[in-house]
Design a protein around this motif. Sequence first.
Motif, PDB file in Angstrom:
ATOM      1  N   LEU A  67      47.354  51.290  37.525  1.00  0.00           N
ATOM      2  CA  LEU A  67      46.114  50.783  37.567  1.00  0.00           C
ATOM      3  C   LEU A  67      46.057  49.211  37.650  1.00  0.00           C
ATOM      4  O   LEU A  67      45.574  48.438  38.180  1.00  0.00           O
ATOM      5  CB  LEU A  67      45.072  51.191  36.534  1.00  0.00           C
ATOM      6  N   MET A  68      47.100  48.584  36.720  1.00  0.00           N
ATOM      7  CA  MET A  68      47.355  47.196  36.779  1.00  0.00           C
ATOM      8  C   MET A  68      47.897  46.643  38.046  1.00  0.00           C
ATOM      9  O   MET A  68      47.312  45.511  38.270  1.00  0.00           O
ATOM     10  CB  MET A  68      48.217  46.956  35.221  1.00  0.00           C
ATOM     11  N   ALA A  69      48.812  47.443  38.506  1.00  0.00           N
ATOM     12  CA  ALA A  69      49.397  46.864  39.738  1.00  0.00           C
ATOM     13  C   ALA A  69      48.442  46.755  40.567  1.00  0.00           C
ATOM     14  O   ALA A  69      47.983  45.605  41.549  1.00  0.00           O
ATOM     15  CB  ALA A  69      50.502  47.870  40.301  1.00  0.00           C
ATOM     16  N   LEU A  70      47.573  48.031  40.859  1.00  0.00           N
ATOM     17  CA  LEU A  70      46.407  47.619  41.807  1.00  0.00           C
ATOM     18  C   LEU A  70      45.420  46.629  41.425  1.00  0.00           C
ATOM     19  O   LEU A  70      44.738  46.110  42.358  1.00  0.00           O
ATOM     20  CB  LEU A  70      45.538  49.162  41.938  1.00  0.00           C
ATOM     21  N   SER A  71      44.854  46.469  40.246  1.00  0.00           N
ATOM     22  CA  SER A  71      43.900  45.508  40.017  1.00  0.00           C
ATOM     23  C   SER A  71      44.554  43.986  40.141  1.00  0.00           C
ATOM     24  O   SER A  71      44.019  43.197  40.741  1.00  0.00           O
ATOM     25  CB  SER A  71      43.693  45.651  38.435  1.00  0.00           C
ATOM     26  N   ALA A  72      45.961  43.721  39.800  1.00  0.00           N
ATOM     27  CA  ALA A  72      46.434  42.370  40.240  1.00  0.00           C
ATOM     28  C   ALA A  72      46.461  42.274  41.530  1.00  0.00           C
ATOM     29  O   ALA A  72      46.053  41.141  42.196  1.00  0.00           O
ATOM     30  CB  ALA A  72      47.769  42.361  39.409  1.00  0.00           C
ATOM     31  N   ALA A  73      46.941  43.447  42.325  1.00  0.00           N
ATOM     32  CA  ALA A  73      47.048  43.136  43.902  1.00  0.00           C
ATOM     33  C   ALA A  73      45.759  42.974  44.334  1.00  0.00           C
ATOM     34  O   ALA A  73      45.614  42.695  45.812  1.00  0.00           O
ATOM     35  CB  ALA A  73      47.569  44.309  44.178  1.00  0.00           C
ATOM     36  N   GLY A  74      44.581  42.943  43.885  1.00  0.00           N
ATOM     37  CA  GLY A  74      43.190  42.789  44.403  1.00  0.00           C
ATOM     38  C   GLY A  74      42.686  41.441  44.289  1.00  0.00           C
ATOM     39  O   GLY A  74      41.652  41.167  44.675  1.00  0.00           O
ATOM     40  N   HIS A  75      43.620  40.530  43.781  1.00  0.00           N
ATOM     41  CA  HIS A  75      43.397  39.129  43.541  1.00  0.00           C
ATOM     42  C   HIS A  75      44.371  38.216  43.962  1.00  0.00           C
ATOM     43  O   HIS A  75      45.557  38.549  44.182  1.00  0.00           O
ATOM     44  CB  HIS A  75      43.139  38.823  42.059  1.00  0.00           C
ATOM     45  N   HIS A  76      44.005  36.984  44.576  1.00  0.00           N
ATOM     46  CA  HIS A  76      45.138  36.161  45.074  1.00  0.00           C
ATOM     47  C   HIS A  76      45.379  35.239  44.125  1.00  0.00           C
ATOM     48  O   HIS A  76      44.520  34.804  42.826  1.00  0.00           O
ATOM     49  CB  HIS A  76      44.305  35.107  46.247  1.00  0.00           C
ATOM     50  N   ALA A  77      46.637  34.769  43.951  1.00  0.00           N
ATOM     51  CA  ALA A  77      46.881  33.663  43.014  1.00  0.00           C
ATOM     52  C   ALA A  77      45.931  32.519  43.020  1.00  0.00           C
ATOM     53  O   ALA A  77      45.562  32.035  44.114  1.00  0.00           O
ATOM     54  CB  ALA A  77      48.504  33.356  43.118  1.00  0.00           C
ATOM     55  N   PHE A  78      45.953  31.966  41.889  1.00  0.00           N
ATOM     56  CA  PHE A  78      45.139  30.647  42.009  1.00  0.00           C
ATOM     57  C   PHE A  78      45.521  29.490  41.120  1.00  0.00           C
ATOM     58  O   PHE A  78      46.093  30.038  40.228  1.00  0.00           O
ATOM     59  CB  PHE A  78      43.533  31.109  41.868  1.00  0.00           C
ATOM     60  N   GLU A  79      44.889  28.554  41.187  1.00  0.00           N
ATOM     61  CA  GLU A  79      45.154  27.366  40.036  1.00  0.00           C
ATOM     62  C   GLU A  79      44.027  27.317  39.052  1.00  0.00           C
ATOM     63  O   GLU A  79      42.929  27.198  39.280  1.00  0.00           O
ATOM     64  CB  GLU A  79      45.141  26.050  41.110  1.00  0.00           C
ATOM     65  N   MET A  80      44.509  27.318  37.923  1.00  0.00           N
ATOM     66  CA  MET A  80      43.642  27.498  36.688  1.00  0.00           C
ATOM     67  C   MET A  80      43.259  25.869  36.756  1.00  0.00           C
ATOM     68  O   MET A  80      43.969  24.873  36.848  1.00  0.00           O
ATOM     69  CB  MET A  80      44.378  27.745  35.599  1.00  0.00           C
TER      70      MET A  80
END
Length: 235
Positions: free
Chosen positions: A84-97
Motif C-alpha cells: 500500500l505504501m508503494a502504491l500511495s507513494a507512486a500516486g505523487h510526483h516528487a516535489f520541492e519542499m
Amino acid sequence: MTAARRYAVYLAPPADGALWRFGSAVLGYDAETGDAPVAPDIAGFDAEAWHAATAEPRRYGFHGTLKAPFRLADGASEDDLAQLMALSAAGHHAFEMPPLEVRAIGSFVALVPAVPSPKLEDVARSAVLELDGLRAPLSESEIARRKPERLSARQLGYLEAYGYPYVLDEFRFHMTLTGPLPEAERVQALNALTSAFAASGADVPATVTDMALYVEEPGAPQFRLVRRFPMRAAQ
C-alpha cells in the motif's frame, strides 16, 4: 499479549542531503544507519544538557509525520503495508519542499515550512486515508496518552477515526528538534538552532522524493528507517 511492532509513515529528507545530516546531528541519532552523529554546538547547552533536551524526538528519529505510529490490525502484514505504501507513494510526483525555518511550537522547537505547501498536505492526507485500513485500533492507554480531554471535538473525532488527532485539516507539518523545554531553555534553543540551521547549509529547499517507513521493534529504544518508497519523477 505479545508486544507488537509499531510502524510510522514519515517524510525523511534524502540521507545524502544537508537537511538530513542537520536533523540527525541535532538529535544525535541517524534513523537510517543507526549511528549517533555528534551534535553541532548549541549555545547555552553542554553536551549532556542537549542530549537530555532531545531525548524525546531522538526516539523517533528525524522526520516529518505523515501517518503517526501505529500497530498493524489483526490479519494485516508488513507486506500488505509495503504494497500500500508503494502504491500511495507512486500516486505523487516528487516535489520541492518550501524553505524551512526554526520555530517554537508550544513547548518544543521544530522546523516548519515558511509558507503553506499544498503538495505536502496532499501527501499526508493520502497516507492517512489510504493506509488506515491496516491500522489496529488504539488501546485505552494509547488514547489516554493523547490527553483526549485537551482535544477539540474535531481532533477527538480524528483520534477515534484515524488514531491521531492532528490529521487532515488539523495537520501542521513539522520536523521536531527538541522535546518539551521550560520557557527560558526553549528561547535559548530556538535562537541557537536558528543560527546552527543557517550555518549548516540545510536552509535551502529540499526535494521530497519518497515516503519512508520507520519501524519500532518491541523493546527497542528507537525507531529505524527501514525502507523508502519512491514517488514518481517530478513534473
